[in-house]
Design a protein around this motif. Structure first.
Motif, PDB file in Angstrom:
ATOM      1  N   LYS A 415       0.833  -1.206   0.000  1.00  0.00           N
ATOM      2  CA  LYS A 415       0.000   0.000   0.000  1.00  0.00           C
ATOM      3  C   LYS A 415       0.863   1.249   0.000  1.00  0.00           C
ATOM      4  CE  LYS A 415      -4.074   1.850   2.311  1.00  0.00           C
ATOM      5  NZ  LYS A 415      -4.955   1.665   1.172  1.00  0.00           N
ATOM      6  N   VAL A 416       1.984   1.182   0.776  1.00  0.00           N
ATOM      7  CA  VAL A 416       2.892   2.321   0.818  1.00  0.00           C
ATOM      8  C   VAL A 416       3.583   2.499  -0.541  1.00  0.00           C
ATOM      9  CG1 VAL A 416       4.980   3.226   1.914  1.00  0.00           C
ATOM     10  CG2 VAL A 416       3.235   2.072   3.301  1.00  0.00           C
ATOM     11  N   ALA A 417       3.974   1.346  -1.187  1.00  0.00           N
ATOM     12  CA  ALA A 417       4.690   1.403  -2.467  1.00  0.00           C
ATOM     13  C   ALA A 417       3.751   1.501  -3.652  1.00  0.00           C
ATOM     14  CB  ALA A 417       5.573   0.165  -2.615  1.00  0.00           C
ATOM     15  N   TRP A 496       0.634   5.814 -16.098  1.00  0.00           N
ATOM     16  CA  TRP A 496       1.445   4.663 -16.469  1.00  0.00           C
ATOM     17  C   TRP A 496       1.438   3.654 -15.338  1.00  0.00           C
ATOM     18  CZ3 TRP A 496       3.762   3.327 -20.969  1.00  0.00           C
ATOM     19  CH2 TRP A 496       3.856   4.305 -21.965  1.00  0.00           C
ATOM     20  N   VAL A 497       1.277   2.340 -15.699  1.00  0.00           N
ATOM     21  CA  VAL A 497       1.287   1.280 -14.690  1.00  0.00           C
ATOM     22  C   VAL A 497       2.221   0.172 -15.155  1.00  0.00           C
ATOM     23  CG1 VAL A 497      -1.046   1.757 -13.861  1.00  0.00           C
ATOM     24  CG2 VAL A 497      -0.696   0.109 -15.719  1.00  0.00           C
ATOM     25  N   ARG A 498       2.724  -0.575 -14.171  1.00  0.00           N
ATOM     26  CA  ARG A 498       3.499  -1.789 -14.471  1.00  0.00           C
ATOM     27  C   ARG A 498       2.651  -2.988 -14.086  1.00  0.00           C
ATOM     28  NH1 ARG A 498       9.185  -3.821 -11.619  1.00  0.00           N
ATOM     29  NH2 ARG A 498       9.474  -5.670 -12.976  1.00  0.00           N
ATOM     30  N   ALA A 499       2.353  -3.868 -15.053  1.00  0.00           N
ATOM     31  CA  ALA A 499       1.513  -5.039 -14.809  1.00  0.00           C
ATOM     32  C   ALA A 499       2.370  -6.291 -14.948  1.00  0.00           C
ATOM     33  CB  ALA A 499       0.360  -5.092 -15.811  1.00  0.00           C
ATOM     34  N   ILE A 500       2.339  -7.137 -13.916  1.00  0.00           N
ATOM     35  CA  ILE A 500       3.066  -8.408 -13.919  1.00  0.00           C
ATOM     36  C   ILE A 500       2.057  -9.528 -13.760  1.00  0.00           C
ATOM     37  CG2 ILE A 500       4.814  -9.815 -12.741  1.00  0.00           C
ATOM     38  CD1 ILE A 500       6.152  -7.244 -11.836  1.00  0.00           C
ATOM     39  N   GLY A 501       2.181 -10.590 -14.565  1.00  0.00           N
ATOM     40  CA  GLY A 501       1.229 -11.695 -14.502  1.00  0.00           C
ATOM     41  C   GLY A 501       1.904 -13.047 -14.547  1.00  0.00           C
ATOM     42  N   ASN A 519       1.569   1.567  -9.717  1.00  0.00           N
ATOM     43  CA  ASN A 519       1.494   2.896 -10.315  1.00  0.00           C
ATOM     44  C   ASN A 519       2.924   3.412 -10.487  1.00  0.00           C
ATOM     45  OD1 ASN A 519       1.256   5.628 -10.925  1.00  0.00           O
ATOM     46  ND2 ASN A 519      -0.552   5.900  -9.632  1.00  0.00           N
ATOM     47  N   ILE A 520       3.370   3.614 -11.758  1.00  0.00           N
ATOM     48  CA  ILE A 520       4.737   4.072 -12.041  1.00  0.00           C
ATOM     49  C   ILE A 520       4.689   5.373 -12.840  1.00  0.00           C
ATOM     50  CG2 ILE A 520       5.728   1.738 -11.981  1.00  0.00           C
ATOM     51  CD1 ILE A 520       5.722   1.809 -15.085  1.00  0.00           C
ATOM     52  N   ASP A 521       3.616   6.139 -12.684  1.00  0.00           N
ATOM     53  CA  ASP A 521       3.412   7.302 -13.538  1.00  0.00           C
ATOM     54  C   ASP A 521       4.544   8.324 -13.380  1.00  0.00           C
ATOM     55  OD1 ASP A 521       1.499   8.465 -15.460  1.00  0.00           O
ATOM     56  OD2 ASP A 521       1.438  10.108 -14.000  1.00  0.00           O
ATOM     57  N   THR A 526       9.258  10.771 -16.020  1.00  0.00           N
ATOM     58  CA  THR A 526      10.656  11.207 -15.937  1.00  0.00           C
ATOM     59  C   THR A 526      11.510  10.457 -16.965  1.00  0.00           C
ATOM     60  OG1 THR A 526      10.379  11.670 -13.571  1.00  0.00           O
ATOM     61  CG2 THR A 526      12.641  11.434 -14.403  1.00  0.00           C
ATOM     62  N   GLN A 527      11.255   9.148 -17.073  1.00  0.00           N
ATOM     63  CA  GLN A 527      12.019   8.309 -18.025  1.00  0.00           C
ATOM     64  C   GLN A 527      11.783   8.775 -19.459  1.00  0.00           C
ATOM     65  OE1 GLN A 527      10.569   4.346 -18.830  1.00  0.00           O
ATOM     66  NE2 GLN A 527      12.664   3.489 -18.685  1.00  0.00           N
TER      67      GLN A 527
END
Length: 904
Positions: A415-417, A496-501, A519-521, A526-527
């Protein structure tokens, strides 16, 4: 006499084993038939071989046929005895007086034949003599005929022996096996080419050394013992030795060796079994490794029967259970599985029997009463026993319980990350999102997602298409994913999101998809900004490099132009270039030397002074078309040479050079002197015309000349004045036809030389009458009946060609007749649409079109043996017809006749 059915089958098998039927004539056999004819004072002598349906003549004197039906053969009686069979007067012999060979051609009266009996007692055929008048052989003639028959069968046997030797030599040379003859001291006397192919040594080297020198040191004693056994008289051995190759490696050879007691030589056949030996060693090595793996595995490895009784177990597995291996082999699965779990155990045994495989978890009891938990994956082998492989997961099982406690802690960390979790069950189509995942999507805590709505959060286009494809692939083959995509949350914000499955499968079916969502927005924006900045810098660097390369390219272009000009001036061909408009702006030095013109005189379009007047228009036309369409320029024309004013043929070619937009920027052309080539083609065409005329002369004159010869033979044998007068009249007509044919052929030659063949109004009846006169002798001798029905009486066609067509069709029908059946030939001419159809139909031997259909009109193809055929007539007829735009087809069946249809 032997049983006829059995003896005849064996006799035919023996005959075919000699491979002599349908072979070409041989002088040795022809000498015997000539001697028999001279000694017995008969006009006809034959070496006859009796096949299943025919008698075939290996050699014949006095008749032209190569075979006759078996049921007509006198020789059929000869082979049923061992002595000479003689018929003094066939017309008085009940067995032969109605035979068509007696009542018709060749008019047999006397026959004497001696059977040809081989060393196994099979009568293959006969050596026979035949006369057209009654006769009796003297005792000396009978004895001579018997001696000649012995010589004939000796030739047949010798002929097969030579073939067998040739076949053995062929096998000796081509086989991959090592074949050799050696002495008992180990020296080769003869070797086949396979030695060099397999071992690499050349023949001279192998014949100069002892074979023992090539044997592997470890096999040397065995090889020497083998040779000693042969020296002691041992008949056969099959040793295996390693033999050194030229490269220094060794090949394993299995020998089969036999001692020839007469010569004391060894006959050896060796086979390279190196690969088989290697596979055998690899298999043994694999089995040893598997055994070591089984014995030293740290898990439980075992085999058990279909009722659960142990058949084998490894040491580590027995120790984990608390038993020795000997103790386990006295137990079954039911002894080590708790009673409460026996229903699951029975279900396992039933499943592995039906499906051949089972995996899952199983609980067992240690010898001390404690429980162990196993993860197993077992396979049914050969339908008799099960191979088991299990891992002790007791410790891992308890750790998983501990992990449940850690799970709560991780959720707080996530939740924090801003890392959420998700799960999808394909069977029930249920989706679960963790609270963090719902927060990232900006939906309420009680939101219940579905698959379609979850996918719709992704941005239209690449985002939605990518996640859809990844889900399908994961359900299909278990592939996972780790991607960065854009979605639009419930408030309409792009993030932007990072999805791992990951995928979980059971029994080959996807039961569960699960993973994380982050959530990596901020990180992604920045990238992207950094990447854009780097890309801009790379774009500036690339532009600078392009400017530098452009300067280098300009320098190279100047050098290339200088090199091109030097190369073009060195080539003994005319080279030129043109602007896209068609104006020529460059010529190499050869142009000026050949034409004697200057650059100013030939710039733009200045070829007219050197082009042949007859070629000017076509040259301009083709060049104009190439300029307008961009097609390659390709044309032949004549240039005037300045040195002597002679016009010589040249091949002009040009190709357009285009830029990246496909626009023509330059034409590059050449002119190659092909004058000698053109002259050679013209000479070849003239030679072909004269060869065609020569074939027509030879073919069209053969019939009249043969007919005249036949009439002359009949004149010599007849004594009746009325018949002689009739034959003389026929001879005059054939002579007249021959002269007329010669005159027509001379006209054709004159016409060909003058480059034109005129069409004439040809009367079909007159053409037919002329051909009948040419073939009168053959028509008379074969009692042929020629009928006609000419609805069309006049045909416009070159007379000599139409007459040649009639002649070829009728002469073929007369030639290929069935024995004893008078030829009947029907010729028709009628209108077919706007053309004329000629038909020639006969009742002769016919043609097997399934076998010969593709070759029917090809040169030198014949379809019936025993006739004086060259395979020219149908080929020439088809070419004559197609020369004037016509066509020819054929319909035929064996022994039912043939019909040729010609459209002109």
């Amino acid at each position: 006499m032997m049983n006829k059915e059995i003896s005849e089958a064996d006799r035919l098998k023996a005959l075919h084993n000699y491979n002599i039927l349908d072979s070409i004539s041989e002088k040795d056999f022809d000498r015997l038939t000539k001697l028999a004819s001279l000694i017995c004072d008969t006009p006809i002598s034959l070496i006859s071989l009796i096949d299943k349906e025919r008698q075939w003549f290996k050699s014949n004197v006095g008749i032209d046929v190569k075979e006759t039906p078996r049921n007509l053969a006198f020789c059929l009686h000869t082979i049923n005895d061992t002595t000479i069979f003689q018929v003094e007067d066939a017309t008085k012999d009940e067995r032969f007086k109605n035979n068509i060979l007696v009542t018709g051609d060749p008019g047999i009266r006397f026959y004497a034949g001696c059977p040809l009996i081989d060393n196994d007692g099979f009568a293959l055929g006969t050596l026979c003599v035949i006369d057209r008048k009654p006769k009796v052989l003297t005792e000396s003639q009978r004895e001579a005929l018997a001696i000649l028959a012995e010589e004939a069968i000796a030739l047949i046997i010798e002929r097969r022996s030579k073939q067998e030797v040739k076949q053995f030599d062929h096998l000796f040379s081509l086989t991959d096996d090592l074949i050799c003859i050696a002495n008992t001291n180990g020296y080769f006397k003869k070797i086949n080419p396979a030695f060099e192919k397999v071992l690499g040594w050349d023949k001279a080297y192998l014949l100069a050394i002892c074979s023992i020198d090539l044997v592997h040191p470890d096999d040397l004693k065995s090889a020497e013992n083998d040779l000693q056994q042969f020296r002691d008289g041992k008949g056969q051995l099959s040793p295996v030795h390693r033999v050194r190759t030229k490269s220094g490696s060794y090949k394993t050879i299995q020998w089969h060796t036999t001692l020839d007691e007469t010569s004391g030589e060894l006959f050896c056949i060796g086979r390279d079994i190196s690969l088989e030996k290697l596979k055998e060693e690899q298999l043994k090595d694999s089995e040893d490794k598997l055994r070591v793996f089984f014995e030293n595995s740290q898990g439980l490895m075992c085999t058990h029967d279909l009722e659960g009784r142990f058949l084998s177990v490894n040491n580590a597995g027995a120790a984990i259970l608390g038993y020795s291996t000997q103790e386990v082999l006295k137990l079954s699965l039911f002894d080590i599985v708790p009673d409460d779990n026996h229903p699951q155990l029975r279900a396992y045994l039933s499943k592995i029997i039906k499906k051949g495989r089972a995996k899952g978890q199983m609980v067992t009891m240690h010898k001390d009463g404690s429980s162990r938990i196993w993860l197993f994956n077992n396979v049914l082998e050969n339908e008799f026993y099960v191979i088991g492989n299990a891992i002790d997961i007791t410790q891992r099982y308890h750790l998983e319980k501990d992990l449940e406690h850690v799970k709560g802690i991780l959720e707080q960390t996530n939740k924090v990350a801003m890392v959420g979790g998700w799960e999808y069950l394909p069977q029930s189509e249920k989706i679960h999102w963790s609270s963090v995942t719902k927060e990232i999507h900006a939906v309420a805590p009680d939101y219940e997602p579905e698959l379609a709505s979850a996918i719709n959060f992704y941005k239209e286009g690449a985002g939605k298409e990518t996640i859809t494809a990844l889900l399908k692939k994961a359900i299909s083959d278990g592939s996972g994913w780790d991607v960065e995509l854009q979605l639009i949350d419930a408030n309409g914000k792009e993030i932007w999101v990072r999805a791992i499955g990951h995928a979980a499968f059971e029994d080959g079916v996807c039961k569960r998809l699960f993973g994380t969502f982050q959530n990596i927005d901020d990180y992604k924006l920045t990238q992207l900004s950094l990447q854009a900045s780097i890309a801009k810098q790379e774009e500036l660097n690339t532009a600078l490099k392009e400017q530098v390369e452009l300067v280098k390219l300009q320098d190279q272009t100047i050098q290339t132009i200088q090199e091109f000009k030097f190369l073009a001036d060195s080539i003994p061909q005319i080279i030129w270039t043109s602007q896209p408009s068609g104006n020529l702006d460059y010529y190499n030095q050869h142009w000026f030397e050949y034409t004697g013109m200057t650059l100013e005189e030939t710039q733009g379009w200045g070829w007219e002074p050197v082009l042949h007047p007859e070629d000017l228009d076509n040259c301009v036309k083709v060049w104009t078309e190439s300029i307008e369409t961009g097609k390659p320029y390709d044309v032949e024309y004549r240039f005037k040479r300045a040195a002597d004013g002679a016009y010589r043929w040249h091949l002009g070619r040009a190709l357009p050079m285009k830029n990246e937009k496909g626009e023509i920027v330059k034409w590059f052309g050449s002119c190659t002197d092909i004058d000698e080539y053109k002259r050679a083609l013209d000479l070849e065409r003239k030679i072909s015309q004269f060869e065609d005329f020569n074939r027509m002369v030879a073919h069209n004159l053969r019939g009249p000349a043969g007919s005249m010869g036949m009439i002359i033979n009949m004149l010599e044998t007849t004594t009746e004045e009325e018949e002689r007068a009739e034959l003389l009249d026929m001879l005059k007509q054939s002579s007249g036809s021959l002269n007329q044919t010669l005159e027509e052929l001379m006209k054709v030659l004159e016409i060909r030389l003058n480059k034109g063949i005129p069409f004439e109004e040809c009367n079909t009846a007159t053409i037919l009458q002329g051909v009948e006169n040419m073939l009168k002798g053959e028509i008379f001798s074969k009692k042929a009946v020629i009928s006609s029905n000419f609805e069309v009486t006049n045909i416009s066609y070159p007379h000599v060609y139409l007459e040649s067509i009639f002649y070829n069709m009728i002469s073929n029908a007369l030639k290929y007749t069935r024995p004893g059946v008078p030829p009947q030939i029907m010729i028709t001419a009628k209108k077919s649409h706007d053309r004329i159809e000629l038909s020639f139909k006969d009742n002769g031997l016919g043609i097997d079109l399934e076998r010969h259909g593709e070759n029917i009109f090809k040169l030198n193809k014949i379809f019936h043996h025993g006739f004086d055929s060259k395979g020219v007539g149908l080929f020439m007829t088809k070419n004559q017809i197609e020369t004037f735009g016509g066509s020819i087809t054929v319909e035929s069946q064996p022994n039912a006749g043939t019909e040729f249809k010609i459209l002109i």
